[in-house]
Design an enzyme around this catalytic site. Structure first.
Site, short mmCIF file in Angstrom:
data_model
loop_
_atom_site.label_atom_id
_atom_site.label_comp_id
_atom_site.label_asym_id
_atom_site.label_seq_id
_atom_site.Cartn_x
_atom_site.Cartn_y
_atom_site.Cartn_z
N TYR A 292 11.20 -14.89 18.29
CA TYR A 292 11.49 -14.68 19.72
C TYR A 292 12.97 -14.95 20.03
O TYR A 292 13.59 -14.23 20.81
CB TYR A 292 10.61 -15.58 20.59
N ASP B 110 3.87 -23.99 26.61
CA ASP B 110 4.06 -22.79 25.79
C ASP B 110 5.05 -23.12 24.68
O ASP B 110 5.88 -24.02 24.83
CB ASP B 110 4.60 -21.63 26.63
N ARG C 73 -6.12 -17.38 31.83
CA ARG C 73 -6.44 -16.39 32.86
C ARG C 73 -7.90 -15.97 32.97
O ARG C 73 -8.27 -15.28 33.90
CB ARG C 73 -5.56 -15.15 32.65
N ARG D 231 -6.05 -21.47 23.75
CA ARG D 231 -5.89 -20.88 25.08
C ARG D 231 -7.10 -21.13 25.98
O ARG D 231 -7.44 -20.29 26.82
CB ARG D 231 -5.66 -19.36 25.00
N ARG E 169 -1.95 -21.26 39.11
CA ARG E 169 -0.83 -20.46 38.60
C ARG E 169 -0.07 -19.80 39.74
O ARG E 169 1.16 -19.77 39.74
CB ARG E 169 -1.43 -19.41 37.66
O1 CP3 Z 1 -4.79 -23.55 26.34
C1 CP3 Z 1 -3.93 -23.56 25.43
O2 CP3 Z 1 -4.15 -23.13 24.27
C2 CP3 Z 1 -2.58 -24.21 25.70
C3 CP3 Z 1 -1.56 -23.38 26.18
C4 CP3 Z 1 -0.79 -22.39 25.32
C5 CP3 Z 1 -0.16 -21.27 25.91
N1 CP3 Z 1 0.59 -20.67 24.95
C6 CP3 Z 1 -0.27 -20.89 27.33
C7 CP3 Z 1 0.08 -19.54 27.76
C8 CP3 Z 1 -0.46 -22.39 23.95
C9 CP3 Z 1 -0.91 -23.34 22.85
C10 CP3 Z 1 0.43 -21.28 23.74
C11 CP3 Z 1 1.05 -20.98 22.44
C12 CP3 Z 1 1.81 -19.73 22.28
N2 CP3 Z 1 2.63 -19.11 23.18
C13 CP3 Z 1 1.90 -19.00 21.07
C14 CP3 Z 1 1.23 -19.39 19.78
C15 CP3 Z 1 -0.20 -19.03 19.74
C16 CP3 Z 1 -0.49 -17.55 19.74
O3 CP3 Z 1 -1.00 -17.09 20.77
O4 CP3 Z 1 -0.18 -16.89 18.76
C17 CP3 Z 1 2.75 -17.90 21.31
C18 CP3 Z 1 3.11 -16.83 20.28
C19 CP3 Z 1 3.20 -17.98 22.64
C20 CP3 Z 1 4.17 -17.07 23.32
C21 CP3 Z 1 3.56 -16.43 24.50
N3 CP3 Z 1 3.25 -17.07 25.67
C22 CP3 Z 1 3.22 -15.06 24.65
C23 CP3 Z 1 3.41 -13.99 23.58
C24 CP3 Z 1 2.71 -14.91 25.94
C25 CP3 Z 1 2.31 -13.61 26.60
C26 CP3 Z 1 0.97 -13.15 26.17
C27 CP3 Z 1 -0.06 -13.53 27.18
O5 CP3 Z 1 -1.15 -13.94 26.80
O6 CP3 Z 1 0.22 -13.36 28.39
C28 CP3 Z 1 2.68 -16.18 26.56
C29 CP3 Z 1 2.20 -16.52 27.91
C30 CP3 Z 1 1.17 -17.58 28.04
N4 CP3 Z 1 1.13 -18.77 27.35
C31 CP3 Z 1 0.07 -17.60 28.96
C32 CP3 Z 1 -0.60 -18.81 28.80
C33 CP3 Z 1 -1.79 -19.31 29.55
C34 CP3 Z 1 -0.21 -16.52 29.99
C35 CP3 Z 1 0.78 -16.66 31.10
C36 CP3 Z 1 0.21 -16.41 32.48
O7 CP3 Z 1 -0.59 -17.22 32.98
O8 CP3 Z 1 0.63 -15.43 33.08
#
Ligand code: CP3
Length: 343
Positions: free
Chosen positions: A146, A70, A24, A20, A33
């Site tokens: 999910y 994602d 944010r 990540r 974003r």
């Molecule tokens: O920089 C990186 O690592 C690449 C981008 C990336 C994202 N999600 C962007 C993201 C990667 C590799 C993921 C993987 C992901 N997504 C996983 C596996 C890794 C982990 O965290 O366990 C999972 C379970 C998800 C599902 C997911 N996506 C959730 C549960 C959420 C909400 C939680 C949160 O942090 O808001 C997301 C949203 C998400 N994915 C964001 C980002 C940058 C935040 C969204 C935003 O900008 O509002």
């Protein structure tokens, strides 16, 4: 460069990237974003996805970039309804029966997800040669938590119960996803990803027989199919890292039974134990506590040194034990990278 961490002669200073790393905690991310529309709009916009992928590379000089996307674009591209609700995380209209499964649109998958392949190609073009590009997907089981549950949960209750109540449907879904994901990762590699990471974020909480059935077997099948495709295309230099988060004492079993090049491990794992329990040919990746990165100070410096000391001489990539969180001060990220590189 993180690919050198897979050679028999790994560098003495480990390569660094953070899960990540685009997100944010960066004000410049929040700006893009806002422009993009929804979170999924951002994922499907190759130009914007390239911009946010490059932000942490330009700012912190990480050794690798990870595709901005994602894991849930996969169910979205299969025709499920996926949305991200601000402050609540992802929401899906869940699969409940055979006809929901039959409605998954595998035929159109690559067409639906083509913008992600375009993003991979665009990022590879924008990245300097000495930075590797990491593509990724969610593992079948984590995606299914999910796809069946509709939301994230602490115990994956709906998915785990579905597996006991509907074993045939579960098998059908695991096979379908292993196949789709092998093709998906192969296409990311074809478009320029040099490392592929498989996130199994909900590999904890499973009985040992269910761990085998839901985590190990489907991921093994995925990797087997993917490696065969890479080999046939003359692309065997592509490396595969898997992250069965929370697998605990099952990490070594996982690494023995899934044909991976690298194993990412979470913050709760004992460093000396995993160093010795995993075959030296497998690159380890982890596991700084994302909360210690928020807290900073002397504890952070000491821990970073300790992790590097324990992994010294081993194939190792420095990373966090889970994704970076929005409260993280950027100065702490700079500090950790400087500290490691000046060792
Ligand atoms: O920089 C990186 O690592 C690449 C981008 C990336 C994202 N999600 C962007 C993201 C990667 C590799 C993921 C993987 C992901 N997504 C996983 C596996 C890794 C982990 O965290 O366990 C999972 C379970 C998800 C599902 C997911 N996506 C959730 C549960 C959420 C909400 C939680 C949160 O942090 O808001 C997301 C949203 C998400 N994915 C964001 C980002 C940058 C935040 C969204 C935003 O900008 O509002």
């Amino acid at each position: 460069m993180i690919l050198n961490a897979f050679s028999s002669n790994p560098p003495s200073i480990p390569s660094i990237w953070f899960m990540r790393q685009a997100g944010r905690y960066l004000p410049e991310y929040l700006k893009v974003r806002e422009h993009a529309g929804s979170f999924l709009d951002l994922c499907y916009n190759p130009e914007f996805a390239t911009i946010v992928t490059m932000q942490p590379i330009d700012k912190f000089d990480f050794d690798a970039a990870i595709l901005f996307s994602d894991i849930l674009v996969v169910p979205d591209a299969l025709g499920m309804q996926v949305s991200f609700v601000k402050g609540e995380g992802p929401k899906l209209v869940p699969l409940t029966n055979q006809s929901d499964i039959d409605a998954l649109n595998v035929e159109n998958f690559h067409q639906e997800i083509d913008k992600v392949y375009q993003a991979v190609a665009s990022i590879r073009k924008a990245l300097p040669k000495d930075k590797d590009l990491i593509g990724f997907c969610g593992a079948p089981w984590t995606l299914l938590t999910y796809m069946l549950g509709g939301v994230g949960s602490v115990d994956q209750k709906i998915g785990r119960l579905f597996s006991y109540n509907h074993p045939e449907l579960m098998n059908q879904l695991l096979v379908l996803l292993s196949d789709v994901l092998a093709d998906y990762l192969f296409m990311q590699a074809k478009n320029g990803a040099q490392v592929l990471m498989i996130f199994d974020s909900w590999a904890s909480n499973l009985a040992d027989d269910e761990f085998d059935r839901l985590v190990v077997e489907p991921t093994h099948n995925l990797v087997k199919k993917l490696k065969a495709k890479l080999k046939a295309a003359g692309m065997d230099a592509v490396k595969i890292i898997a992250f069965p988060r929370g697998a605990g004492e099952k990490y070594p079993y996982y690494a023995k039974n899934v044909d991976i090049d690298g194993l990412a491990f979470d913050t709760s794992v004992d460093l000396e134990w995993i160093r010795d329990a995993i075959h030296a040919d497998i690159t380890l990746q982890g596991n700084l506590d994302p909360l210690l990165l928020v807290a900073g100070g002397e504890r952070l410096n000491k821990r970073v040194d300790h992790i590097c000391d324990v992994m010294q001489g081993r194939r190792f990539i420095f990373n966090l034990g889970h994704g970076i969180i929005p409260e993280t001060p950027q100065q702490h990220v700079h500090q950790v990278i400087n500290q490691i590189r000046s060792r």
